[in-house]
Scaffold this motif. Structure first.
Motif, PDB file in Angstrom:
ATOM      1  N   ILE B  86       0.871  -1.269  -0.002  1.00 39.92           N
ATOM      2  CA  ILE B  86      -0.125   0.008  -0.054  1.00 39.92           C
ATOM      3  C   ILE B  86       0.856   1.154   0.203  1.00 39.92           C
ATOM      4  CG2 ILE B  86      -1.500   1.559   1.425  1.00 39.92           C
ATOM      5  CD1 ILE B  86      -2.942  -1.273   2.229  1.00 39.92           C
ATOM      6  N   VAL B  90       0.856   3.878  -2.809  1.00 41.05           N
ATOM      7  CA  VAL B  90       0.049   5.260  -2.695  1.00 41.05           C
ATOM      8  C   VAL B  90       1.391   6.344  -2.781  1.00 41.05           C
ATOM      9  CG1 VAL B  90      -1.088   6.556  -1.054  1.00 41.05           C
ATOM     10  CG2 VAL B  90      -1.585   4.011  -1.580  1.00 41.05           C
ATOM     11  N   PHE B 113       0.899  15.867   3.867  1.00 43.22           N
ATOM     12  CA  PHE B 113       1.514  14.603   3.685  1.00 43.22           C
ATOM     13  C   PHE B 113       2.414  14.140   4.649  1.00 43.22           C
ATOM     14  CE2 PHE B 113       0.224  14.015  -1.194  1.00 43.22           C
ATOM     15  CZ  PHE B 113      -0.848  13.843  -0.871  1.00 43.22           C
ATOM     16  N   LEU B 115       2.538  15.497   7.779  1.00 41.96           N
ATOM     17  CA  LEU B 115       2.145  15.505   9.070  1.00 41.96           C
ATOM     18  C   LEU B 115       2.061  14.247   9.910  1.00 41.96           C
ATOM     19  CD1 LEU B 115       1.363  18.218  10.318  1.00 41.96           C
ATOM     20  CD2 LEU B 115      -1.083  17.799  10.009  1.00 41.96           C
ATOM     21  N   PRO B 116       1.957  13.192   9.373  1.00 43.70           N
ATOM     22  CA  PRO B 116       1.865  11.884  10.153  1.00 43.70           C
ATOM     23  C   PRO B 116       3.253  11.418  10.550  1.00 43.70           C
ATOM     24  CG  PRO B 116       0.597  11.902   8.098  1.00 43.70           C
ATOM     25  CD  PRO B 116       1.086  13.152   8.087  1.00 43.70           C
ATOM     26  N   ILE B 119       3.515  13.697  14.122  1.00 43.20           N
ATOM     27  CA  ILE B 119       2.676  13.516  15.097  1.00 43.20           C
ATOM     28  C   ILE B 119       2.968  11.973  15.842  1.00 43.20           C
ATOM     29  CG2 ILE B 119       0.302  13.022  15.597  1.00 43.20           C
ATOM     30  CD1 ILE B 119       0.076  15.776  14.842  1.00 43.20           C
ATOM     31  N   LEU B 123      -0.912   9.068  18.578  1.00 44.01           N
ATOM     32  CA  LEU B 123      -2.409   9.864  18.474  1.00 44.01           C
ATOM     33  C   LEU B 123      -3.042   9.358  17.234  1.00 44.01           C
ATOM     34  CD1 LEU B 123      -1.423  13.668  19.307  1.00 44.01           C
ATOM     35  CD2 LEU B 123      -2.360  12.003  20.592  1.00 44.01           C
ATOM     36  N   LEU B 128      -7.458   6.443  15.114  1.00 46.15           N
ATOM     37  CA  LEU B 128      -8.242   5.464  14.319  1.00 46.15           C
ATOM     38  C   LEU B 128      -9.018   4.471  14.999  1.00 46.15           C
ATOM     39  CD1 LEU B 128      -5.150   4.587  11.767  1.00 46.15           C
ATOM     40  CD2 LEU B 128      -7.549   5.584  11.270  1.00 46.15           C
ATOM     41  N   ILE B 147      -4.180  -0.667   8.028  1.00 45.66           N
ATOM     42  CA  ILE B 147      -4.332   0.798   7.431  1.00 45.66           C
ATOM     43  C   ILE B 147      -3.854   1.761   8.332  1.00 45.66           C
ATOM     44  CG2 ILE B 147      -6.315   2.549   7.359  1.00 45.66           C
ATOM     45  CD1 ILE B 147      -8.365   0.258   6.489  1.00 45.66           C
ATOM     46  N   SER B 150      -0.099   1.958   7.465  1.00 42.67           N
ATOM     47  CA  SER B 150      -0.033   2.589   6.419  1.00 42.67           C
ATOM     48  C   SER B 150       0.061   4.109   6.322  1.00 42.67           C
ATOM     49  CB  SER B 150      -0.922   2.288   5.220  1.00 42.67           C
ATOM     50  OG  SER B 150      -0.915   0.574   5.220  1.00 42.67           O
ATOM     51  N   VAL B 151      -0.711   4.737   7.192  1.00 44.50           N
ATOM     52  CA  VAL B 151      -0.999   6.150   7.518  1.00 44.50           C
ATOM     53  C   VAL B 151       0.419   6.812   7.943  1.00 44.50           C
ATOM     54  CG1 VAL B 151      -1.621   8.098   8.946  1.00 44.50           C
ATOM     55  CG2 VAL B 151      -3.282   6.143   8.010  1.00 44.50           C
ATOM     56  N   THR B 154       3.493   5.450   4.942  1.00 43.71           N
ATOM     57  CA  THR B 154       3.280   6.267   3.470  1.00 43.71           C
ATOM     58  C   THR B 154       4.197   7.549   3.517  1.00 43.71           C
ATOM     59  OG1 THR B 154       1.277   5.001   3.075  1.00 43.71           O
ATOM     60  CG2 THR B 154       1.762   6.713   1.820  1.00 43.71           C
ATOM     61  N   PRO B 155       3.905   8.555   4.335  1.00 44.35           N
ATOM     62  CA  PRO B 155       4.559   9.733   4.276  1.00 44.35           C
ATOM     63  C   PRO B 155       6.260   9.479   4.060  1.00 44.35           C
ATOM     64  CG  PRO B 155       3.247   9.842   6.009  1.00 44.35           C
ATOM     65  CD  PRO B 155       2.923   8.411   5.616  1.00 44.35           C
ATOM     66  N   ILE B 158       6.779   8.635   0.371  1.00 51.93           N
ATOM     67  CA  ILE B 158       6.707   9.847  -0.485  1.00 51.93           C
ATOM     68  C   ILE B 158       7.994  10.701  -0.448  1.00 51.93           C
ATOM     69  CG2 ILE B 158       5.526  12.005  -0.568  1.00 51.93           C
ATOM     70  CD1 ILE B 158       2.817  10.763   0.488  1.00 51.93           C
TER      71      ILE B 158
END
Lengths: 296, 256, 370
Positions: B86, B90, B113, B115-116, B119, B123, B128, B147, B150-151, B154-155, B158
């Motif tokens: 994922i 993504v 993108f 931000l995660p 943090i 949190l 979630l 999920i 992946s949050v 993923t950043p 990226i």
């Protein structure tokens, strides 16, 4: 861009533009739907309340009032800030001379391997790195067992575990590589002739470092502070494993609330953490937006 | 020139030696706990620490034969594989427009993108949890954990891919490796979102809540070995690829 | 080092003894940067250390500045030993090649940094900062930051900053290296003026021989960690002590010769006039291109060289002619100035070359220059 080449076809302008946004779509769904939306829900939850294990859509400041009415919680909040400040300060305090030594006195060809050695613990499990300290600290840890074996003491000394200093020690251990890497990449670009110039003009080495080197690597220092301080604020595992009752941090409170299905109170405490992060970013906003490290 | 600045007085020379000693101390500080952990995993002493009574492989046999660990390992690997897929798909897709095009709001999007990463995972986990159980009424499972992870991963992908679009394949491989490693190691998000299943970090956590056990020492040592192996491969792979390419293209004039 | 003439007045303790390096050796691991350097720099003179990169000139500067410790030997300043002092305790200031200005401070704070370190504050500090900025003509730019200045202005700030403490010696490490030719020439003049005004000893490192010639009272030519020659620009140009110096400073023609009394026997047997006695047997003869006279072969005096022109080039202020002679292994370069240079000699013409005895210098043969 196509749009620039075909100004006479305004209808088609939308096509290429939306096409270039299209690759964002999965990321927008993932990070929007599963990061920003839930954060928004947390904000809303913190102003609702739980009655009989059900979240009731009833606007209130009760969750916050409750938190600040319990002395133990408020104490934990201050203790968390204190631990974060101290652990960040020690991490940077240890990392600065290290980065200085690495970038000034270590021959160039040795720097990369030495830097990789700093990063290696980073690639090993975070949980295991916390755990590894249990073998040293703790009731049955190396230090206590050694003292007992050597006959210096007959009972385990609690001093080595389950208190705030153990938490700070382990946090410093965990976040030192962050600080060291950030500071190194900043100091490494420094023109050492400037330090020599300061000493040439009568500054002692320490004065030259304080007056010339430190102000010029300030962006790196601020970045290091942010990258160490923020995750420490939200720490859960370290206080849980080596902190005992004396080392509880605000993250443990959040987990406790959620595990007790007190979602709205947990949300309020989570939001407090987010608030502190926001405050930190505002305090350092100016240093961050300042022109990136003065050119070489 | 700048690297070998030499200062004169004996005091300065002592300071320089002191700094080198300090550097050595830092490395001892970084590696001593890990080395001790591995050392004690071979220790017959059932407390898993000092003193070493005899050397043994018993704890490794125990760990390898433990069905709970098998179960945790297979869940961990499945989750990691899905998270890697994922976040690479993504993340790579998002990296392109972020770098290449002159879109409006590009910087805003970039910040959102990233931000995660800024943090704390805690949190992400609790928010979630509230979304899944409170709003969507989903059953917690390895899929909800995927999920959540992946949050968080993923950043990173990226950022990594956006930084080196010129060398896309290596960037994607590096992103995959990073996502995989982060997923294997992730604790707090998974802890909240996986329901009644366990991953290796959660297994270890439940074991060590009550102190050190030699079996966990052995498991930890194996995991350390595995991640070092992956790290070594990550370093060796580009070298091997470059060497192979050179072997097949003996005179690639000017192509760096 | 037979060519180094040390004036008697520089003996230690005398009023003019500025800096003295005694038997200074500097090794980095197995590399020797300096081998037994003895150097006297007079108080108040503009002194140039000149040589190719890696010759030891920057090491010498760093030794005086205190950024590098000698492996052995001692360094003295006005009769006091300074090699054991850290940089911040030496009455010596430096202008760095990169200028090393402090980017987070204004120009005034940069210039005033040395005063602040000495706890000179208030009106006294302000007056001296104004004075230093005035010296380099930057009174108006005190409130800017270094990033807002041009390269030449930054260079002037570096000079003002280094001079504000009124050091006994100002060290300059290729301070004009980063500037373009026009600006460099202008700043050369300015630096000479500043030197006259403040009267401080300047020790100036450069690899540019023209820069050294145009500013220095005396030049030390260095090569591979050894002092090749020390003298005024005139001495070094006219009486180079070695083939290296002759080659490094200006253009030169070299001929392998056999010395017989006061004549030089060339490869083809021609006996030509020369000067610089004391050397016997095999030697190298050095003649500057502008000392060579191009004459008609039929009018040539005895001892002239015969050859053919290879190529003529017009170079603005002069014409350069390359002449192939049997007596020389490589074509000889002849420089023609003024009236001589009105017409370009066409290629492949028979010509004769001739020189005055005092213009043909006998040097030790290559490989035995020291």
């Amino acid at each position: 861009m196509n749009t620039v080449a075909e100004p006479e076809a305004p209808r088609r302008r939308l096509g290429p533009a939306s096409a270039s946004y299209a690759p964002f779509l999965p990321a927008v769904v993932l990070l929007g739907g599963f990061f920003l939306v839930p954060l928004g829900i947390i904000v809303i939850y913190s102003f609702w309340e739980v009655i009989d294990y059900n979240v009731v859509h009833h606007w209130t400041l009760g969750n916050y009032r409750y938190f600040f009415s319990v002395t133990a919680y408020v104490k934990t909040m201050w203790a968390t800030l204190w631990v974060s400040v101290v652990a960040t300060a020690i991490s940077l305090g240890l990392a600065f001379p290290f980065a200085y030594w690495l970038s000034r006195y270590v021959p160039r060809r040795l720097r990369a391997p030495l830097l990789i050695l700093v990063v290696v613990p980073f690639w090993t499990s975070y949980l295991l790195r916390v755990y590894s300290w249990l073998t040293i600290l703790g009731e049955k840890g190396l230090l206590n067992r050694f003292l007992q074996w050597a006959g210096i003491t007959h009972h385990p000394i609690g001093l080595f575990l389950y208190d705030r200093s153990a938490v700070i020690l382990v946090l410093v251990y965990l976040y030192f590589p962050f600080a060291a890497l950030t500071l190194y990449s900043s100091i490494e670009r420094f023109d050492w002739d400037r330090l020599r110039a300061a000493m040439d003009l009568g500054a002692t080495p320490l004065k030259a470092i304080r007056r010339i080197l430190v102000p010029q690597v300030r962006p790196g220092i601020v970045t290091a502070i942010i990258f160490v301080f923020i995750p420490i604020l939200g720490e859960y595992l370290t206080p849980q494993i080596v902190g005992g009752t004396g080392g509880v941090m605000i993250g443990n409170l959040v987990v406790n609330f959620f595990q007790a299905a007190e979602y709205t109170r947990g949300a309020a405490v989570s939001l407090l953490i987010a608030l502190f992060i926001l405050l930190l970013l505002i305090v350092f906003r100016r240093s961050l937006s300042a022109p990136e490290a003065y050119g070489g | 020139m700048a690297g070998d600045v030499e200062v004169l007085s004996t005091r300065a020379r002592v300071g320089r030696l002191g700094l080198a000693a300090y550097g050595a101390f830092i490395y001892v500080f970084l590696f001593a706990p890990i080395v001790l952990l591995v050392l004690f995993s071979f220790n017959a002493n059932r407390y898993g620490t000092f003193p070493v009574t005899a050397w043994t492989l018993k704890w490794y046999r125990d760990a390898i034969g433990n069905y709970q660990i098998h179960d945790a390992l297979s869940t961990t690997l499945k989750v990691a594989a899905e998270v890697t897929t994922i976040s690479v798909v993504v993340g790579t897709a998002a990296a392109f427009p972020l770098v290449r095009s002159r879109l409006p709001f590009r910087n805003g999007i970039r910040v959102a993108f990233i931000l995660p990463i800024m943090i704390p995972g805690l949190l992400i986990g609790v928010s979630l949890l509230v979304l899944f159980t409170g709003s969507l009424h989903w059953q917690l499972s390895p899929q909800t954990a995927v999920i959540g992870q992946s949050v968080y991963t993923t950043p990173f992908v990226i950022l990594l891919v956006a930084a080196r679009l010129q060398a896309l394949l290596p960037a994607i491989l590096a992103g995959a490796l990073l996502a995989f490693t982060l997923s294997l190691d992730e604790f707090i998000i998974t802890y909240f979102l996986i329901g009644d299943r366990i991953t290796l970090p959660i297994y270890i956590y439940t074991q060590i809540k009550f102190g050190i056990t030699p079996e966990v020492n052995a498991l930890a040592s194996m995991l350390l070995g595995a991640s070092l192996l992956v790290l070594a491969l990550a370093f060796a792979l580009p070298q091997v690829m470059r060497a192979t390419r050179r072997a097949f293209r003996p005179r690639a004039g000017g192509v760096a | 080092m037979k060519a180094v003439a040390v004036p008697e007045s520089t003996a230690t303790g005398s009023a003019r003894a500025g800096i003295e390096l005694r038997k200074v050796v500097k090794r980095y691991g197995n590399n020797t940067a300096l081998r037994e350097l003895d150097l006297h720099i007079l108080d108040g003179e503009f002194f140039c250390l000149l040589g190719p990169s890696g010759c030891g000139k920057t090491t010498t500067l760093n030794l005086i500045g205190g950024f590098v410790a000698p492996t052995s030997g001692t360094i003295w300043l006005r009769g006091k030993r300074i090699d054991t002092l850290p940089p911040h305790k030496r009455p010596v200031n430096t202008v760095f090649q990169s200028y090393a200005l402090f980017p987070h401070m204004s120009v005034r704070d940069n210039v005033g940094f040395g005063l602040r370190m000495d706890r000179v504050r208030g009106p006294e500090a302000r007056r001296r900062i104004d004075e230093a900025l005035g010296l380099v003509g930057l009174q108006e730019l005190g409130d800017r930051t270094p990033a807002q200045l041009s390269g030449g202005q930054q260079q002037r700030v570096a000079v003002a900053r280094a001079l504000i403490k009124r050091p006994a010696v100002l060290l300059l490490d290729e301070p004009l290296g980063a500037l373009d030719l026009k600006l460099r020439q202008r700043l050369q003049v300015e630096l000479s003026q500043i030197h006259r005004e403040v009267g401080t000893t300047f020790v100036y490192v450069t690899h540019d021989q023209e820069e050294a010639m145009s500013m220095a009272d005396r030049i030390a030519v260095m090569n591979e960690g050894v002092l090749e020659q020390l003298g005024t620009p005139f001495e070094i140009y006219r009486r180079p002590a070695s083939r290296f110096v002759a080659d490094f400073i200006g253009d030169a023609n070299f001929l392998d010769v056999e010395i017989d009394g006061d004549t030089a026997v060339l490869a083809d047997g021609t006996r030509s006039p020369c000067s610089g006695g004391g050397v016997r047997g095999r030697a190298t003869l050095m003649v500057r291109p502008e000392s060579l006279r191009l004459v008609d072969p039929d009018d040539a005096p005895a001892g002239a060289l015969h050859g053919r022109t290879v190529k003529s080039s017009f170079l603005g202020t002069r014409v350069r002619v390359a002449v192939d002679c049997e007596a020389a292994s490589a074509p000889l370069m002849v420089a023609l100035h003024g009236d001589e240079a009105t017409a370009l000699p066409e290629p492949d013409r028979r010509v004769a070359l001739w020189w005055a005895a005092e213009d043909a210098l006998v040097l030790p043969p290559e490989g035995e220059s020291r």
